[in-house]
Motif scaffolding. Structure first.
Motif, short mmCIF file in Angstrom:
data_model
loop_
_atom_site.label_atom_id
_atom_site.label_comp_id
_atom_site.label_asym_id
_atom_site.label_seq_id
_atom_site.Cartn_x
_atom_site.Cartn_y
_atom_site.Cartn_z
N ILE A 133 -46.91 68.19 47.07
CA ILE A 133 -46.82 66.74 47.22
C ILE A 133 -46.05 66.20 46.02
O ILE A 133 -46.16 66.72 44.91
N VAL A 134 -45.22 65.20 46.26
CA VAL A 134 -44.45 64.60 45.18
C VAL A 134 -44.78 63.12 45.11
O VAL A 134 -44.83 62.44 46.14
N SER A 135 -45.03 62.64 43.91
CA SER A 135 -45.41 61.25 43.71
C SER A 135 -44.36 60.54 42.86
O SER A 135 -43.43 61.15 42.34
N ARG A 136 -44.53 59.25 42.72
CA ARG A 136 -43.63 58.49 41.85
C ARG A 136 -43.68 59.03 40.43
O ARG A 136 -42.65 59.15 39.76
N ALA A 137 -44.88 59.37 39.97
CA ALA A 137 -45.02 59.91 38.61
C ALA A 137 -44.27 61.22 38.46
O ALA A 137 -43.67 61.50 37.42
N ASP A 138 -44.27 62.04 39.51
CA ASP A 138 -43.54 63.32 39.46
C ASP A 138 -42.04 63.08 39.28
O ASP A 138 -41.37 63.84 38.58
N LEU A 139 -41.52 62.06 39.95
CA LEU A 139 -40.09 61.79 39.87
C LEU A 139 -39.68 61.37 38.45
O LEU A 139 -38.52 61.51 38.07
N LEU A 140 -40.63 60.87 37.69
CA LEU A 140 -40.33 60.42 36.33
C LEU A 140 -40.39 61.57 35.31
O LEU A 140 -40.03 61.38 34.14
N LYS A 141 -40.81 62.76 35.75
CA LYS A 141 -40.93 63.88 34.82
C LYS A 141 -39.60 64.25 34.17
O LYS A 141 -39.57 64.75 33.04
N VAL A 142 -38.49 64.01 34.88
CA VAL A 142 -37.19 64.38 34.31
C VAL A 142 -36.89 63.59 33.05
O VAL A 142 -36.10 64.04 32.21
N PHE A 143 -37.52 62.43 32.90
CA PHE A 143 -37.26 61.62 31.71
C PHE A 143 -38.05 62.12 30.50
O PHE A 143 -37.96 61.54 29.42
N LEU A 144 -38.79 63.20 30.68
CA LEU A 144 -39.50 63.83 29.56
C LEU A 144 -38.69 64.96 28.94
O LEU A 144 -39.12 65.60 27.99
N ARG A 145 -37.51 65.22 29.49
CA ARG A 145 -36.67 66.29 28.94
C ARG A 145 -36.29 65.98 27.50
O ARG A 145 -35.96 64.83 27.16
N PRO A 146 -36.30 66.98 26.62
CA PRO A 146 -35.95 66.76 25.21
C PRO A 146 -34.52 66.25 25.04
O PRO A 146 -33.62 66.61 25.82
N ASP A 147 -34.31 65.44 24.02
CA ASP A 147 -32.98 64.90 23.74
C ASP A 147 -31.96 66.01 23.52
O ASP A 147 -30.80 65.91 23.95
N GLU A 148 -32.38 67.09 22.84
CA GLU A 148 -31.46 68.19 22.55
C GLU A 148 -30.97 68.86 23.85
O GLU A 148 -29.82 69.26 23.95
N GLU A 149 -31.88 68.95 24.80
CA GLU A 149 -31.53 69.56 26.09
C GLU A 149 -30.55 68.68 26.85
O GLU A 149 -29.59 69.18 27.46
N LEU A 150 -30.76 67.39 26.81
CA LEU A 150 -29.85 66.46 27.47
C LEU A 150 -28.47 66.51 26.83
O LEU A 150 -27.44 66.51 27.52
N ALA A 151 -28.44 66.56 25.49
CA ALA A 151 -27.17 66.61 24.78
C ALA A 151 -26.38 67.85 25.17
O ALA A 151 -25.16 67.80 25.38
N GLU A 152 -27.06 68.98 25.28
CA GLU A 152 -26.39 70.23 25.64
C GLU A 152 -25.82 70.14 27.05
O GLU A 152 -24.71 70.60 27.32
N ASP A 153 -26.55 69.54 27.98
CA ASP A 153 -26.06 69.37 29.34
C ASP A 153 -24.82 68.49 29.38
O ASP A 153 -23.85 68.78 30.10
N VAL A 154 -24.83 67.41 28.60
CA VAL A 154 -23.69 66.50 28.58
C VAL A 154 -22.46 67.19 27.97
O VAL A 154 -21.34 67.05 28.48
N ARG A 155 -22.67 67.94 26.90
CA ARG A 155 -21.54 68.66 26.29
C ARG A 155 -20.94 69.66 27.27
O ARG A 155 -19.72 69.73 27.42
N ARG A 156 -21.81 70.43 27.93
CA ARG A 156 -21.33 71.51 28.80
C ARG A 156 -20.77 70.99 30.12
O ARG A 156 -19.70 71.41 30.57
N ASP A 157 -21.47 70.06 30.73
CA ASP A 157 -21.13 69.67 32.10
C ASP A 157 -20.30 68.41 32.21
O ASP A 157 -19.84 68.06 33.30
N VAL A 158 -20.11 67.72 31.08
CA VAL A 158 -19.29 66.49 31.12
C VAL A 158 -18.11 66.61 30.16
O VAL A 158 -16.95 66.60 30.58
N VAL A 159 -18.41 66.74 28.87
CA VAL A 159 -17.35 66.69 27.86
C VAL A 159 -16.38 67.87 28.01
O VAL A 159 -15.15 67.68 28.09
N LYS A 160 -16.88 69.08 28.03
CA LYS A 160 -16.00 70.25 28.13
C LYS A 160 -15.28 70.31 29.47
O LYS A 160 -14.16 70.80 29.56
N LEU A 161 -15.91 69.79 30.49
CA LEU A 161 -15.31 69.79 31.82
C LEU A 161 -14.15 68.80 31.91
O LEU A 161 -13.08 69.13 32.44
#
Length: 217
Positions: A133-161
């Motif tokens: 089962i998926v709830s509204r609270a579950d959908l918000l879990k992605v906003f708990l990702r660490p800042d360092e992890e987000l930065a790495e995704d942006v560097r790899r999947d946006v900037v370098k691309l």
């Protein structure tokens, strides 16, 4: 984007409280209180979801306990008065259930919740069998990702691309989920695209783009 989008299966709750159609009113009310849930799927057979029973489905029994309705009002509240006299999940449940597949994206789940005005969705496979089962609270879990992890995704999947030549001159900083892009790039037309792609990274709260264009980068 090269990163795989988060799906419902990534955030859903896999241990689910569910009822059979024969579950009684008091059993349902007691389980909801014990497990602190306001709704649960109703399943039959090998776990096929046939409906959802919620607090809203139980409340008519209290609402119409001491009310005597006229014929016109009875017709107007036909569904609720029927539930007021019901004692089994199969009669109380709302059907058909609004469900979603495990491979659906989080935006798809959010839109479905908004459109159907529900707070949670049973997650089912192609056969309609309950998987979670998926709830509204579950959908918000992605906003708990660490800042360092987000930065790495942006560097790899946006900037370098987008900036294969000048990506070393772009700094990516993330604070509390807010991405800041600074630096100089050669391809100025890709700057708005960088903002949109960074915003699309799961868990990003906002993007502040301060990139500048230079003739040689």
């Amino acid at each position: 984007m090269t990163a795989t989008p988060y799906t419902v299966s990534d955030v859903m709750t896999r241990k689910v409280i569910a009822f059979t159609p024969d579950a009684g009113f008091k059993e349902i009310a007691a389980c909801m209180e014990r497990w602190k849930v306001s709704a649960a799927p109703v399943v039959e057979g090998e776990g096929r979801v046939v409906g959802v029973v919620s607090e809203a489905d139980l409340l008519p029994k209290e609402e119409f306990r001491d009310r005597r309705l006229g014929l016109i009002e009875q017709m107007r509240h036909l569904g609720d008065t029927a539930k007021a006299g019901s004692v089994r999940a199969g009669d109380l449940m709302t059907t058909p259930a609004v469900t979603i597949r495990p491979d659906s994206t989080l935006p798809q789940a959010a839109r479905l919740m908004a459109e159907r005005r529900v707070k949670r969705l049973p997650v089912v496979d192609a056969d309609g069998t309950l998987k979670g089962i998926v709830s509204r609270a579950d959908l918000l879990k992605v906003f708990l990702r660490p800042d360092e992890e987000l930065a790495e995704d942006v560097r790899r999947d946006v900037v370098k691309l987008l900036f294969p030549v000048s990506h070393t001159r772009v700094e990516v900083a993330v604070t509390q989920g807010v991405v800041t892009l600074t630096g100089q790039v050669r391809d100025g037309e890709s700057i708005p695209v960088a903002t949109r792609l960074a915003q699309a990274v799961e868990g990003v709260v906002d993007v502040r783009c301060r990139l500048e264009t230079v003739a040689s980068a």
